[in-house]
Design a protein around this motif. Structure first.
Motif, PDB file in Angstrom:
ATOM      1  N   ALA A 208    -110.490 -36.398-101.690  1.00 27.47           N
ATOM      2  CA  ALA A 208    -109.973 -37.276-102.734  1.00 27.47           C
ATOM      3  C   ALA A 208    -111.031 -38.318-103.109  1.00 27.47           C
ATOM      4  CB  ALA A 208    -108.701 -37.969-102.263  1.00 27.47           C
ATOM      5  N   ALA A 249    -105.152 -31.016 -96.609  1.00 25.45           N
ATOM      6  CA  ALA A 249    -105.120 -32.158 -95.694  1.00 25.45           C
ATOM      7  C   ALA A 249    -105.032 -33.493 -96.412  1.00 25.45           C
ATOM      8  CB  ALA A 249    -106.361 -32.140 -94.811  1.00 25.45           C
ATOM      9  N   LEU A 253     -99.436 -39.456-102.216  1.00 24.58           N
ATOM     10  CA  LEU A 253     -98.678 -40.692-102.184  1.00 24.58           C
ATOM     11  C   LEU A 253     -97.199 -40.436-102.435  1.00 24.58           C
ATOM     12  CD1 LEU A 253     -98.892 -43.636-101.799  1.00 24.58           C
ATOM     13  CD2 LEU A 253     -99.403 -43.921-104.208  1.00 24.58           C
TER      14      LEU A 253
ATOM     15  N   ASP B 395    -108.005 -43.745 -80.726  1.00 26.41           N
ATOM     16  CA  ASP B 395    -109.140 -42.869 -80.457  1.00 26.41           C
ATOM     17  C   ASP B 395    -108.875 -42.014 -79.223  1.00 26.41           C
ATOM     18  OD1 ASP B 395    -111.503 -41.644 -80.069  1.00 26.41           O
ATOM     19  OD2 ASP B 395    -112.715 -43.458 -79.920  1.00 26.41           O
ATOM     20  N   ARG B 457    -107.313 -33.511 -77.828  1.00 29.43           N
ATOM     21  CA  ARG B 457    -107.134 -34.689 -76.971  1.00 29.43           C
ATOM     22  C   ARG B 457    -105.967 -35.536 -77.461  1.00 29.43           C
ATOM     23  NH1 ARG B 457    -113.384 -36.681 -76.472  1.00 29.43           N
ATOM     24  NH2 ARG B 457    -114.146 -34.588 -76.189  1.00 29.43           N
ATOM     25  N   LEU B 482    -109.850 -39.064 -86.377  1.00 26.33           N
ATOM     26  CA  LEU B 482    -109.944 -37.612 -86.511  1.00 26.33           C
ATOM     27  C   LEU B 482    -110.284 -37.250 -87.944  1.00 26.33           C
ATOM     28  CD1 LEU B 482    -106.631 -36.925 -84.596  1.00 26.33           C
ATOM     29  CD2 LEU B 482    -108.948 -36.852 -83.671  1.00 26.33           C
ATOM     30  N   ASP B 483    -110.802 -36.036 -88.143  1.00 23.86           N
ATOM     31  CA  ASP B 483    -111.063 -35.723 -89.543  1.00 23.86           C
ATOM     32  C   ASP B 483    -109.805 -35.208 -90.220  1.00 23.86           C
ATOM     33  OD1 ASP B 483    -111.109 -32.896 -89.550  1.00 23.86           O
ATOM     34  OD2 ASP B 483    -113.147 -32.928 -88.735  1.00 23.86           O
ATOM     35  N   MET B 484    -109.865 -35.050 -91.531  1.00 28.68           N
ATOM     36  CA  MET B 484    -108.626 -34.991 -92.306  1.00 28.68           C
ATOM     37  C   MET B 484    -107.768 -33.775 -92.011  1.00 28.68           C
ATOM     38  SD  MET B 484    -109.461 -36.783 -95.866  1.00 28.68           S
ATOM     39  CE  MET B 484    -107.739 -37.018 -96.101  1.00 28.68           C
ATOM     40  N   VAL B 485    -108.409 -32.648 -91.765  1.00 30.78           N
ATOM     41  CA  VAL B 485    -107.625 -31.446 -91.506  1.00 30.78           C
ATOM     42  C   VAL B 485    -106.825 -31.635 -90.217  1.00 30.78           C
ATOM     43  CG1 VAL B 485    -107.750 -28.989 -91.038  1.00 30.78           C
ATOM     44  CG2 VAL B 485    -109.256 -30.016 -92.754  1.00 30.78           C
ATOM     45  N   GLN B 487    -106.065 -34.500 -88.896  1.00 28.33           N
ATOM     46  CA  GLN B 487    -105.114 -35.583 -89.140  1.00 28.33           C
ATOM     47  C   GLN B 487    -103.781 -35.027 -89.622  1.00 28.33           C
ATOM     48  OE1 GLN B 487    -106.116 -39.224 -91.325  1.00 28.33           O
ATOM     49  NE2 GLN B 487    -104.939 -38.452 -93.033  1.00 28.33           N
ATOM     50  N   ALA B 488    -103.851 -34.115 -90.581  1.00 28.68           N
ATOM     51  CA  ALA B 488    -102.615 -33.551 -91.134  1.00 28.68           C
ATOM     52  C   ALA B 488    -101.824 -32.821 -90.047  1.00 28.68           C
ATOM     53  CB  ALA B 488    -102.949 -32.596 -92.282  1.00 28.68           C
ATOM     54  N   GLU B 489    -102.548 -32.111 -89.163  1.00 26.28           N
ATOM     55  CA  GLU B 489    -101.860 -31.384 -88.093  1.00 26.28           C
ATOM     56  C   GLU B 489    -101.172 -32.333 -87.125  1.00 26.28           C
ATOM     57  OE1 GLU B 489    -105.359 -27.989 -88.080  1.00 26.28           O
ATOM     58  OE2 GLU B 489    -104.826 -29.000 -86.203  1.00 26.28           O
ATOM     59  N   ALA B 492     -98.061 -33.926 -88.647  1.00 22.36           N
ATOM     60  CA  ALA B 492     -96.960 -32.958 -88.701  1.00 22.36           C
ATOM     61  C   ALA B 492     -96.337 -32.789 -87.321  1.00 22.36           C
ATOM     62  CB  ALA B 492     -97.476 -31.612 -89.225  1.00 22.36           C
ATOM     63  N   ASP B 511    -103.310 -45.999 -94.079  1.00 20.20           N
ATOM     64  CA  ASP B 511    -103.294 -45.029 -95.175  1.00 20.20           C
ATOM     65  C   ASP B 511    -101.879 -44.931 -95.738  1.00 20.20           C
ATOM     66  OD1 ASP B 511    -103.324 -42.820 -96.826  1.00 20.20           O
ATOM     67  OD2 ASP B 511    -104.755 -41.736 -95.575  1.00 20.20           O
ATOM     68  N   ALA B 513    -100.654 -43.284 -98.124  1.00 15.13           N
ATOM     69  CA  ALA B 513    -100.150 -41.962 -98.494  1.00 15.13           C
ATOM     70  C   ALA B 513     -99.757 -41.163 -97.255  1.00 15.13           C
ATOM     71  CB  ALA B 513    -101.220 -41.201 -99.274  1.00 15.13           C
ATOM     72  N   GLY B 517     -95.845 -39.600 -96.549  1.00 16.11           N
ATOM     73  CA  GLY B 517     -95.517 -38.202 -96.294  1.00 16.11           C
ATOM     74  C   GLY B 517     -94.271 -38.005 -95.462  1.00 16.11           C
ATOM     75  N   ASP B 557    -105.772 -39.781-104.408  1.00 13.50           N
ATOM     76  CA  ASP B 557    -105.564 -38.417-103.933  1.00 13.50           C
ATOM     77  C   ASP B 557    -106.171 -37.482-104.958  1.00 13.50           C
ATOM     78  OD1 ASP B 557    -103.730 -38.167-105.985  1.00 13.50           O
ATOM     79  OD2 ASP B 557    -101.996 -38.559-104.700  1.00 13.50           O
ATOM     80  N   LEU B 558    -105.879 -36.207-104.818  1.00 13.00           N
ATOM     81  CA  LEU B 558    -106.595 -35.260-105.670  1.00 13.00           C
ATOM     82  C   LEU B 558    -106.171 -35.353-107.131  1.00 13.00           C
ATOM     83  CD1 LEU B 558    -106.585 -32.297-103.182  1.00 13.00           C
ATOM     84  CD2 LEU B 558    -108.507 -33.740-103.859  1.00 13.00           C
TER      85      LEU B 558
END
Lengths: 265, 569, 329
Positions: A208, A249, A253, B395, B457, B482-485, B487-489, B492, B511, B513, B517, B557-558
């Protein structure tokens, strides 16, 4: 007429007897005034690529043409002189400055080394640079480490534009900042590009954020570029699993109608 | 220099310096205070101390003044100590710099020489050197330096390698700075302080070594030294032990002074580093004392939730937290309610007080934090960390103990709070590892944190936090590292676990957004105060407060419009 | 354990060049010493003329170039021939082997005691950094560590052996007492109380400080906060999470201190007249016996290498990260 063309870059690291191939046959090009976004998860090799292009780390193989010269063949005084044309902004705003430096020290170095302006005009130039990035000129005498994260990153940008570069490598340059600060820094970078025609290689794990500045986006995975294309196209119609995972990922919002399961496992 | 000022503001540094300055003055004034050769006979032999005002500390077998000897001996001790340390430092710095900059085979070879000097007992080396070449002050200095230079060499090399990898050195290279200038301006000034702190230890060791050498009769016979005085006294140890005791006390005082100074220097250096850390990450110190967040009111004073507060888990009233040494509170007058079973997102930027709230709720504030106001819990008493409340930190590579197995770290909470035996607790840990969907959980029980990825971890940390079936989970930025991929896991996973067990979740994040979620309710924080709270969808769709509006507007966001136009590719 | 073994093997191999450097160092020292082995030998047999000396030199290859002499020295060492002691008129190696057990007994018991007390007191101090108990223990240990060993030994001897007459002042056992078995062991133990106590006291202070400093640093780490968040008992947090990790720098320190301890044995053994390795060094100095002194240095280097290998094995057993990329060993 590309500003930078990299071909077949390779890099291996060996640690503890194991060899990790950090980069494999990476090729990319960048036009003047263009932003290429470099996306990828951690360990995908994007920071290694940034450090090879900025000549901080030697490549094991491949070639780079920058501003019409064989960039990897340059060395010594030649390289130091040409470095004015390619600058870099780092992620870690506290680590990117000598702990003893004041704001003026940090900006004076590039001006002095490349004799950008005559000696007597340097203080004025420093003031102008600070003004340009939105830091009060009165901060010149302060230690960089006494500034807030956002202000430090502005000083880092001022340091990068001081030598009037053609390309700035932004290595996760906004990842450590708060969102409100990040947004203002992104705007600053966009305006600077428009004014001065600077090209950016923008490295980030956040699509993004990359989308905000990038004309094109390249996606890296396991040391390779797996996808590269116009930013809108890559995001709207990703071709590689890596790109699709990165897109999935990004948190949205407002709940979206076609919300996929974020379960990536 | 700022460092010296910092050091002197610490009691140990100031005391150490005071002792050394006094000794140095005595040493400098020795020829004035006790003119003449201290090795000459001055009076009756073996005068007892404190009996003759002419010889306050008595005389030795030959009738030499003990006090004069001690004062003159200070010259030798301090001179040899300083000179040997300087020489060792000079050799060590040069070798360390040479090795680190040469790299490759030269580095390897130099470091093997350093190894050699480190495995040979330096006292034996000094002994051999002096006995082969002959005892005189310069030879003693050299002999001690020869055994002492290896430590600073190793430290210098390590520091250079570490500093050289820092971004500011990279930045100097990018700026086109000449390598020599990089060394002189960027590297050396940042390498020297720790090496200087070490050199204080070298001075102390040198003083002790010199004393031991002269005690064994290997000092310069033409000067008086504390070591030789102690050795001289040894001949009449039974009748006049003071002859050995007084010079020894002088020696101890000197070395204590040097150690205190070195400690002050080290602490001042560490202080400097911790200030830096505080600024960049606001990382607090977590001393051992757990302290509760009820403020002045003890648990007994907190009645269960009042009427009309059904479903309330906890309510804070006028809650303020001020960390020790800080003037402005990290959290001010907070009034916030947490409902049982809800998923509440606490959203704020750095300095908003969101993590302070998390720690205050969990009773994990650092020692010395001042808490005002009240936190009322529906259950009456504050929740017990681990049993009633699970806590997940930011962390995951720092929140797991590197030397304990995953199994032990997940099981230990369950064992304590569920009253399980170790085998049963391990079975519970296995179950938890399965629930956080880690592959091969049986194997993981015996694995160590360093064998896992960051995302794995964090799954382990979640398993450990939930192992004792707490009803409330507080997750403090659990995905920021953590990186974004990944993070999403993780988000969830947390969401799923909390839903399945009907737990209450307090999710701290910067964050907006990420929170949107899955949170039922959001609370926006700024500068230690609550800005706005309400149902997630409502607040984010129609924020009332300017700050919330700004946060929503800043979010990317996108779908956000890019800041640059298309370029014909 | 294969991980630790592999690591140890690698360390052992990498210490060969280091040992070689030590040997070259001692060779240079020997070369610097006035007179060579032949002078020493002639001295010991009551003198001889220049012709005999020349013949002897030729026979032993001592008239050759320095490089050739170094080669001779090295090949002698390879045959475990450490040279001839003039002062004792016998081979250096035999002397050292005879004296070593006393020193190892002294050092081993002092280290074991100091480790036990130092780590325990360090845990007591480090359990609450900044507390009164911590400040008392820290200050006390700083002062004790500043005391020179030989002087502390003298003072303890004055108090316990001279004034109170509780303990013997010198030697490793009562000479010609004819004791055997347990009675002899008790006699040796009584003789060792003062020297072991002196060394142990100083090293206890050092180990206490290392343990305490390690713990103070570890309290600040996130995993301790996490342990608290898990609601663990205080004892478990202190011992299993904080002290367990602080043990690692202490183990490292043991290896680093091995050389210093051997050096310290010289003064302690000379004060308490213990016929050990350190006293041998002092006797070599007073007998102007360069060959013996150099032999002592070479053997002590080997000892330190062995101790460090041992320390590495222990460390690898305590730290699962050893041998992986996380900690370059």
């Amino acid at each position: 007429m590309s500003l930078l063309v990299a071909q077949d870059l390779g890099k291996r690291f060996s640690s503890g007897g194991r060899t990790v191939e950090a980069l494999r046959d990476v090729s990319l090009s960048l036009a003047a005034g263009e932003t290429l976004g470099l996306a990828g998860a951690s360990g995908s090799g994007k920071s290694t690529l940034a450090r090879i292009l900025t000549r901080l780390v030697p490549a094991d193989g491949g070639s780079v043409r920058f501003a019409g010269e064989d960039w990897l063949a340059l060395s010594g005084a030649d390289l130091r002189r040409r470095r004015a044309r390619m600058q870099m902004v780092f992620q870690d705003v506290s680590g990117a400055f000598n702990p003893r430096a004041t704001v003026a020290d940090a900006l004076d170095d590039p001006l002095r080394i490349h004799a950008v302006v005559p000696k007597g005009e340097r203080p004025r130039e420093i003031e102008a640079l600070l003004d340009r990035v939105g830091v009060p000129a009165a901060y010149a005498g302060r230690a960089v480490r006494d500034l807030s994260g956002g202000q430090r990153q502005r000083v880092a940008i001022a340091r990068a534009i001081a030598t009037r570069p053609a390309l700035i490598v932004l290595d996760e340059a906004v990842s450590a900042l708060d969102v409100s600060v990040r947004e203002r820094i992104l705007h600053l970078l966009a305006t600077l590009q428009e004014e001065r025609g600077i090209a950016y290689l923008f490295v980030s794990h956040d699509l993004a954020v990359l989308r905000a500045l990038s004309h094109r986006i390249a996606v890296m995975e396991a040391g390779r570029i797996v996808e590269c294309g116009p930013a809108g196209r890559v995001i709207a119609d990703p071709q590689s699993p890596a790109a699709r995972a990165l897109i999935r990922a990004v948190p949205r919002l407002l709940p979206q109608e076609s919300k996929e399961s974020p379960d990536g496992r | 220099m700022k460092l010296v000022g910092d050091m002197l503001r610490r009691p140990e540094g100031a005391t150490g310096l005071a002792i050394l300055v006094l000794l140095a003055l005595l040493a400098l004034l020795a020829p004035v205070l006790f003119p003449g050769d201290p090795l000459k006979i001055a009076g009756r032999a073996l005068t007892a101390p404190f009996t003759d005002p002419a010889f306050p500390l008595g005389t030795d077998r030959l009738g030499r003044d003990v006090l004069a000897g001690i004062v003159h001996g200070a010259r030798t001790s301090l001179f040899v100590g300083l000179a040997a340390a300087l020489a060792a430092l000079a050799i060590g710095l040069s070798v360390g710099l040479a090795a680190s900059f040469a790299g490759g085979i030269a580095d390897e070879a130099l470091m093997r020489v350093v190894d050699a000097f480190q495995i040979v007992p330096s006292f034996l080396l000094a002994l051999a050197f002096v006995s082969v070449i002959g005892a005189s002050v310069p030879v003693v200095v050299l002999a001690i330096a020869l055994g002492a230079w290896a430590d600073p060499a190793r430290l210098t090399r390590a520091e250079v390698l570490s500093v050289r990898g820092r971004d500011y050195v990279a930045a100097a290279r990018i700026a086109g700075m000449h390598p020599v200038e990089i060394v002189l301006r960027e590297i050396l000034p940042n390498v020297l302080p720790p090496v200087l702190a070490l050199s204080a230890i070298i001075v102390a060791t040198a003083i002790l070594t010199e004393a031991a050498l002269s005690f064994l009769g290997l000092g310069d016979p033409n000067v008086v030294t504390w070591g030789s005085m102690i050795a001289e006294g040894r001949n009449v140890l039974r009748s006049s032990p003071f002859l050995s005791i007084f010079p020894g006390l002088a020696l101890v005082a000197t070395v204590v002074g040097v150690y205190l100074l070195s400690e002050g220097l080290t602490n001042a250096l560490a202080g400097e580093a911790s200030v830096e850390r505080k600024k960049s990450r606001r990382a607090g110190k977590y001393p051992p004392l757990p302290c509760r967040a009820e403020g002045g009111a003890g648990a007994g004073d907190n009645p269960p939730a009042e009427q009309g507060e059904e479903g309330m888990l906890c309510r804070t009233k006028n809650l303020s937290v001020t960390y020790r040494g800080q003037e402005t509170p990290a959290l001010t007058n907070l009034a916030l309610a947490i409902h049982a079973g809800e998923r509440l997102a606490i959203i704020g930027e750095s300095g908003s007080g969101k993590s302070t709230l998390a720690r205050a709720l969990a009773g994990l504030l650092p020692e010395g934090a001042e808490v005002e106001g009240t936190v009322r819990w529906a259950a009456g008493a504050a929740p017990l960390p681990g049993r009633d409340l699970g806590f997940v930190l930011q962390d995951p590579s720092a929140s797991l103990n590197p030397v304990l197995t995953i199994g032990e770290q997940v099981a230990e909470g369950a064992r304590r709070h569920l009253g399980l035996s170790w085998p049963k607790a391990r079975a519970r840990a296995l179950d938890m590892l399965e629930r956080v969907r880690l592959p091969e959980p049986e194997k993981l029980l015996a694995a160590y944190p360093h064998q896992l990825s960051g995302g794995q971890r964090q799954r382990v940390a979640i398993a450990a936090a939930l192992a004792a079936r707490p009803g409330l989970v507080i997750a403090d930025e659990p995905t920021s590292a953590l990186d974004m991929v990944v993070q999403a896991e993780i988000v969830a996973l947390l969401d799923e676990l909390v839903r399945a067990a009907g737990m209450t979740l307090v999710f701290i994040t910067h964050d907006i957004a990420l929170a949107a979620g899955f949170a039922d309710r959001v609370a926006i924080f700024k500068d230690g105060a609550l800005v706005e709270t309400g149902p997630a969808a409502a607040v984010l769709a129609a924020p009332r407060e300017t700050y919330t509006k700004m946060l929503v507007a800043s979010h990317r966001d996108l779908a956000s419009p890019p800041l640059v136009g298309e370029i014909g590719a | 354990m294969t991980r630790a073994l592999r690591l140890t093997a690698r360390r052992a191999i990498s210490s060969i060049p280091v040992l070689l450097i030590v040997v070259v160092m001692t060779f240079l020292l020997l070369e610097t010493a006035a007179g060579d082995a032949v002078d020493a030998y002639l001295l010991s047999i009551g003198g001889g003329d220049a012709a005999i000396a020349g013949a002897l030199r030729q026979a032993y290859g001592l008239d050759q170039s320095m490089a050739a002499r170094l080669w001779l020295y090295l090949s002698a060492l390879a045959r475990l021939d450490l040279g001839w002691s003039v002062a004792f008129d016998r081979p250096v190696l035999g002397l050292i082997i005879e004296r070593l057990p006393n020193t190892l007994l002294l050092m081993g018991s002092a280290t074991a005691l100091a480790f036990a007390f130092g780590s325990t007191l360090g845990i007591l101090a480090g359990a609450r950094p900044g507390s009164l108990r911590d400040r008392l223990l820290s200050t006390l240990s700083l002062v004790v560590y500043a005391i020179p060993g030989f002087w502390l030994g003298l003072v303890l001897a004055i108090v316990f052996a001279v004034q109170l007459r509780w303990l013997p002042t010198s030697g490793i056992e009562t000479i010609a007492s004819g004791r055997t078995g347990l009675s002899r062991a008790a006699d040796i133990a009584a003789h060792l109380v003062l020297p072991v106590g002196t060394l142990a006291l100083i090293y206890t202070a050092l180990f206490l400080r290392v343990m305490r400093a390690g713990m103070a640093g570890i309290w600040r780490l996130d995993f301790v906060l996490f342990a608290r968040a898990k609601g663990l008992s205080r004892a478990r947090i202190v011992l299993r999470h904080v002290a367990r990790n602080a043990l690692l720098p202490l183990i490292t320190m043991l290896g680093l201190q091995a050389a210093a301890m051997l050096g310290g044995s010289v003064v302690i053994e000379s004060i308490f007249a213990i016929p050990g390795f350190g006293r041998l060094a002092q006797e070599a100095v007073s007998g102007r016996d360069a060959a013996l002194l150099c032999g002592i240095i070479v053997v002590s280097a080997v000892l330190v290498i062995l101790v460090n290998l041992l320390v590495d094995i222990v460390y690898a057993a305590l730290d699962p990260r050893v041998g992986t990329a996380e900690r370059g060993a």
